[in-house]
Design a protein around this motif. Structure first.
Motif, PDB file in Angstrom:
ATOM      1  N   UNK A 237       0.882  -1.388  -0.057  1.00 25.26           N
ATOM      2  CA  UNK A 237      -0.093   0.055   0.016  1.00 25.26           C
ATOM      3  C   UNK A 237       0.764   1.357  -0.083  1.00 25.26           C
ATOM      4  N   UNK A 238       1.842   1.051   1.038  1.00 24.16           N
ATOM      5  CA  UNK A 238       2.811   2.386   0.876  1.00 24.16           C
ATOM      6  C   UNK A 238       3.339   2.787  -0.524  1.00 24.16           C
ATOM      7  N   UNK A 239       3.943   1.497  -1.196  1.00 30.10           N
ATOM      8  CA  UNK A 239       4.437   1.990  -2.515  1.00 30.10           C
ATOM      9  C   UNK A 239       3.494   2.348  -3.470  1.00 30.10           C
ATOM     10  N   UNK A 240       2.247   1.827  -3.421  1.00 30.60           N
ATOM     11  CA  UNK A 240       1.226   2.266  -4.509  1.00 30.60           C
ATOM     12  C   UNK A 240       0.886   3.847  -4.229  1.00 30.60           C
ATOM     13  N   UNK A 241       0.830   4.009  -3.078  1.00 25.48           N
ATOM     14  CA  UNK A 241       0.646   5.642  -2.569  1.00 25.48           C
ATOM     15  C   UNK A 241       1.675   6.480  -3.269  1.00 25.48           C
ATOM     16  N   UNK A 242       2.776   6.052  -2.954  1.00 30.08           N
ATOM     17  CA  UNK A 242       4.023   7.055  -3.502  1.00 30.08           C
ATOM     18  C   UNK A 242       3.978   7.184  -5.100  1.00 30.08           C
ATOM     19  N   UNK A 243       3.586   6.049  -5.455  1.00 33.29           N
ATOM     20  CA  UNK A 243       3.607   6.010  -6.858  1.00 33.29           C
ATOM     21  C   UNK A 243       2.321   6.728  -7.270  1.00 33.29           C
ATOM     22  N   UNK A 244       1.455   6.663  -6.760  1.00 36.26           N
ATOM     23  CA  UNK A 244       0.166   7.509  -7.224  1.00 36.26           C
ATOM     24  C   UNK A 244       0.428   9.130  -6.928  1.00 36.26           C
ATOM     25  N   UNK A 245       1.433   9.475  -5.840  1.00 40.59           N
ATOM     26  CA  UNK A 245       1.863  10.757  -5.871  1.00 40.59           C
ATOM     27  C   UNK A 245       2.694  11.175  -6.773  1.00 40.59           C
ATOM     28  N   UNK A 246       3.625  10.287  -7.309  1.00 39.13           N
ATOM     29  CA  UNK A 246       4.246  10.653  -8.437  1.00 39.13           C
ATOM     30  C   UNK A 246       3.410  10.983  -9.668  1.00 39.13           C
ATOM     31  N   UNK A 247       2.613  10.230  -9.891  1.00 44.23           N
ATOM     32  CA  UNK A 247       1.726  10.254 -10.934  1.00 44.23           C
ATOM     33  C   UNK A 247       0.816  11.743 -10.815  1.00 44.23           C
ATOM     34  N   UNK A 248       0.714  12.165  -9.712  1.00 43.62           N
ATOM     35  CA  UNK A 248       0.043  13.261  -9.590  1.00 43.62           C
ATOM     36  C   UNK A 248       0.930  14.525  -9.735  1.00 43.62           C
ATOM     37  N   UNK A 249       2.061  14.377  -9.836  1.00 41.56           N
ATOM     38  CA  UNK A 249       3.138  15.497  -9.826  1.00 41.56           C
ATOM     39  C   UNK A 249       3.389  15.924  -8.347  1.00 41.56           C
ATOM     40  N   UNK A 250       2.993  15.213  -7.473  1.00 37.35           N
ATOM     41  CA  UNK A 250       3.098  15.465  -5.922  1.00 37.35           C
ATOM     42  C   UNK A 250       3.930  14.806  -4.978  1.00 37.35           C
ATOM     43  N   UNK A 251       5.122  14.360  -5.792  1.00 39.09           N
ATOM     44  CA  UNK A 251       6.141  13.621  -4.839  1.00 39.09           C
ATOM     45  C   UNK A 251       7.135  14.282  -4.078  1.00 39.09           C
ATOM     46  N   UNK A 252       7.503  13.763  -2.925  1.00 38.31           N
ATOM     47  CA  UNK A 252       8.309  14.524  -2.078  1.00 38.31           C
ATOM     48  C   UNK A 252       9.672  15.112  -2.560  1.00 38.31           C
ATOM     49  N   UNK A 253      10.143  16.200  -2.525  1.00 41.91           N
ATOM     50  CA  UNK A 253      11.389  16.779  -2.913  1.00 41.91           C
ATOM     51  C   UNK A 253      12.153  17.025  -1.670  1.00 41.91           C
ATOM     52  N   UNK A 254      11.930  17.990  -1.044  1.00 44.72           N
ATOM     53  CA  UNK A 254      12.428  18.483   0.131  1.00 44.72           C
ATOM     54  C   UNK A 254      11.802  19.367   1.042  1.00 44.72           C
ATOM     55  N   UNK A 255      12.425  19.743   2.141  1.00 45.69           N
ATOM     56  CA  UNK A 255      11.816  20.839   3.090  1.00 45.69           C
ATOM     57  C   UNK A 255      11.064  22.075   2.602  1.00 45.69           C
ATOM     58  N   UNK A 256      11.634  22.604   1.869  1.00 43.08           N
ATOM     59  CA  UNK A 256      11.224  23.941   1.457  1.00 43.08           C
ATOM     60  C   UNK A 256       9.951  23.703   0.359  1.00 43.08           C
ATOM     61  N   UNK A 257      10.205  22.605  -0.465  1.00 39.58           N
ATOM     62  CA  UNK A 257       9.159  22.403  -1.363  1.00 39.58           C
ATOM     63  C   UNK A 257       7.944  21.901  -0.759  1.00 39.58           C
ATOM     64  N   UNK A 258       7.928  20.872   0.614  1.00 33.02           N
ATOM     65  CA  UNK A 258       7.021  20.644   1.140  1.00 33.02           C
ATOM     66  C   UNK A 258       6.167  21.595   1.900  1.00 33.02           C
ATOM     67  N   UNK A 259       6.569  22.865   2.009  1.00 29.62           N
ATOM     68  CA  UNK A 259       6.348  23.735   2.816  1.00 29.62           C
ATOM     69  C   UNK A 259       5.602  24.831   1.546  1.00 29.62           C
ATOM     70  N   UNK A 260       6.092  24.726   0.408  1.00 30.38           N
ATOM     71  CA  UNK A 260       5.634  25.601  -0.799  1.00 30.38           C
ATOM     72  C   UNK A 260       4.486  25.641  -1.140  1.00 30.38           C
TER      73      UNK A 260
END
Length: 442
Positions: A237-260
């Motif tokens: 499930x964790x793998x499928x969720x992060x793959x879905x985030x990548x599909x949405x263009x919402x994958x984690x990058x770094x701290x400033x981006x997470x707060x952007x």
């Protein structure tokens, strides 16, 4: 990892107590019951328990005895039926010469708990977390129940503290498997821990174990843009969720981006989902460096100064997969309690466990007190972060790997030995890397 270099301790043994797997009881044996799922969907936990007991038995047999007395481990298979746990508890607890019990992930614990309290038999839970539900020592009561498992609430508090004070995040959302947690316990713990740290829980989404499509839930969360997304479920499930985030263009990058202004949440995950690194193998490049989970310091069993991996290699010819240290130390809890009490009387064994002080056996020291029946404290919690063998990617603030991960480092496994979850993979695939921060440490 560099911060852990001097933390590991070498086992000094259990005062010469001998462990042995005997086929039948006698006056010179000390009986300990073990209830574990050796068959069914949770059989992996039973295998861990059996392997750990085999290694501890072999080690103690090789290092002497206690006035000729040995331990007879009575291992019972609870299978996949809730009622079998209660039946096996009755069978074992009814033996008058039984010192105590280890409950190693068997179903039916909630049903048996009132009887444990009534009987007063020393029981050490492994792979269960009654502490986070305030069930170990209820207020104003005595208890014969002990916990050899890092409480889930400690992990939530550690990550919440990290989110608030290290990364200055302000909000968190939860996405969890409601089949595994039908009563919403994770939501209550997240709300408590992150709320105490000053973060707002902005949304809670659920899914079923068999679900593979998470786009709908993630789109709802995207509109709220929480800085942290906490995942609780299995590795797939964790793998499928992060793959879905990548599909949405919402994958984690770094701290400033997470707060952007755009949504790229920092992914935190439950140990069940992310501690082994299996989820990263399944997710491939969608698994991002810096993803966090928590664990028990003594659970870093591949560290060279921890004894359990050496015992397993020497006596069983295999590496630990995680959790063996808990089973071995749970067994040690009952033996040390009996030694401190000077008798196998159950009430006095309970008192012996409460007063035996700090003990070291499989990995790190553990102890209990009259009002603290859990073996560990928040300071035993570590944060684990995903990195790849090529080294850390640039992040803000930066991550740094210790010298153990360089060429010829001590964490490299011997040729032909299977690497444990979280250790660097010899083919360069991704795995989890522990960062040695206790609760509140930096």
């Amino acid at each position: 990892m560099a911060g852990l270099a001097g933390i590991g301790v070498v086992s000094t043994g259990l005062s010469g107590t001998a462990f042995s797997s005997c086929s039948s009881g006698s006056d010179d044996t000390l009986k300990i019951g073990v209830i574990a799922p050796m068959s069914g969907p949770a059989a992996a936990m039973g295998t861990v328990a059996s392997t750990a007991l085999d290694a501890a038995v072999a080690h103690r047999n090789a290092t002497g005895g206690l006035e000729g007395r040995k331990v007879e481990v009575l291992l019972r298979d609870s299978g996949a039926e809730v009622g079998s746990g209660s039946r096996l508890y009755s069978e074992l607890a009814g033996q008058p010469d039984l010192i105590g019990l280890l409950w190693c992930g068997a179903l039916g614990f909630e049903q048996v708990l009132p009887r444990i309290r009534e009987d007063g038999i020393p029981v050490v839970t492994v792979f269960e977390d009654p502490f986070s539900a305030d069930q170990v020592v209820p207020r104003g009561q005595t208890s014969s129940l002990f916990q050899m498992q890092l409480p889930e609430i400690y992990g939530h508090q550690t990550l919440a503290d990290y989110a608030a004070n290290d990364r200055q995040y302000a909000s968190v959302a939860l996405l969890y498997d409601s089949d595994v947690d039908p009563e919403g316990r994770t939501e209550r713990l997240i709300e408590q821990a992150y709320g105490d740290a000053g973060l707002e829980l902005v949304a809670v989404e659920t899914f079923a174990t068999e679900d593979t499509d998470f786009i709908e839930q993630l789109r709802r969360l995207q509109g709220l843009a929480p800085h942290v997304l906490y995942l609780d479920g299995g590795p797939q499930s964790a793998a499928d969720i992060v793959i879905a985030l990548e599909t949405l263009g919402a994958a984690y990058v770094d701290t400033p981006t997470a707060k952007g202004p755009e949504w790229h949440p920092h992914i935190f995950g439950a140990p069940m989902a992310m501690a082994s690194g299996e989820w990263a193998e399944l997710a491939g490049q969608a698994a991002k460096s810096g993803t966090l989970t928590t664990g028990h310091l003594g659970g870093l069993i591949y560290l060279p100064s921890y004894s359990i991996a050496s015992w397993m290699g020497e006596f069983l010819g295999r590496d630990p997969v995680g959790g063996e240290e808990l089973v071995a130390d749970a067994l040690a809890t009952l033996i040390e309690g009996m030694q401190k009490a000077g008798t196998s009387d159950r009430n006095r064994v309970v008192q012996g466990i409460e007063t035996m002080g700090s003990r070291t056996f499989a990995t790190t020291p553990f102890s209990y007190e009259a009002d603290r029946h859990v073996a560990f404290t928040p300071q035993d919690t570590v944060i684990l972060t995903l990195e790849r063998l090529r080294g850390p990617v640039p992040t803000d603030p930066p991550y740094e790997l210790g010298i153990e991960w360089g060429p010829g480092g001590r964490l490299r496994r011997r040729a032909g030995r299977r690497h444990p979850p979280g250790a660097p993979h010899p083919r360069g695939q991704s795995g989890g890397l522990p960062r040695g921060h206790g609760h509140g440490a930096r």
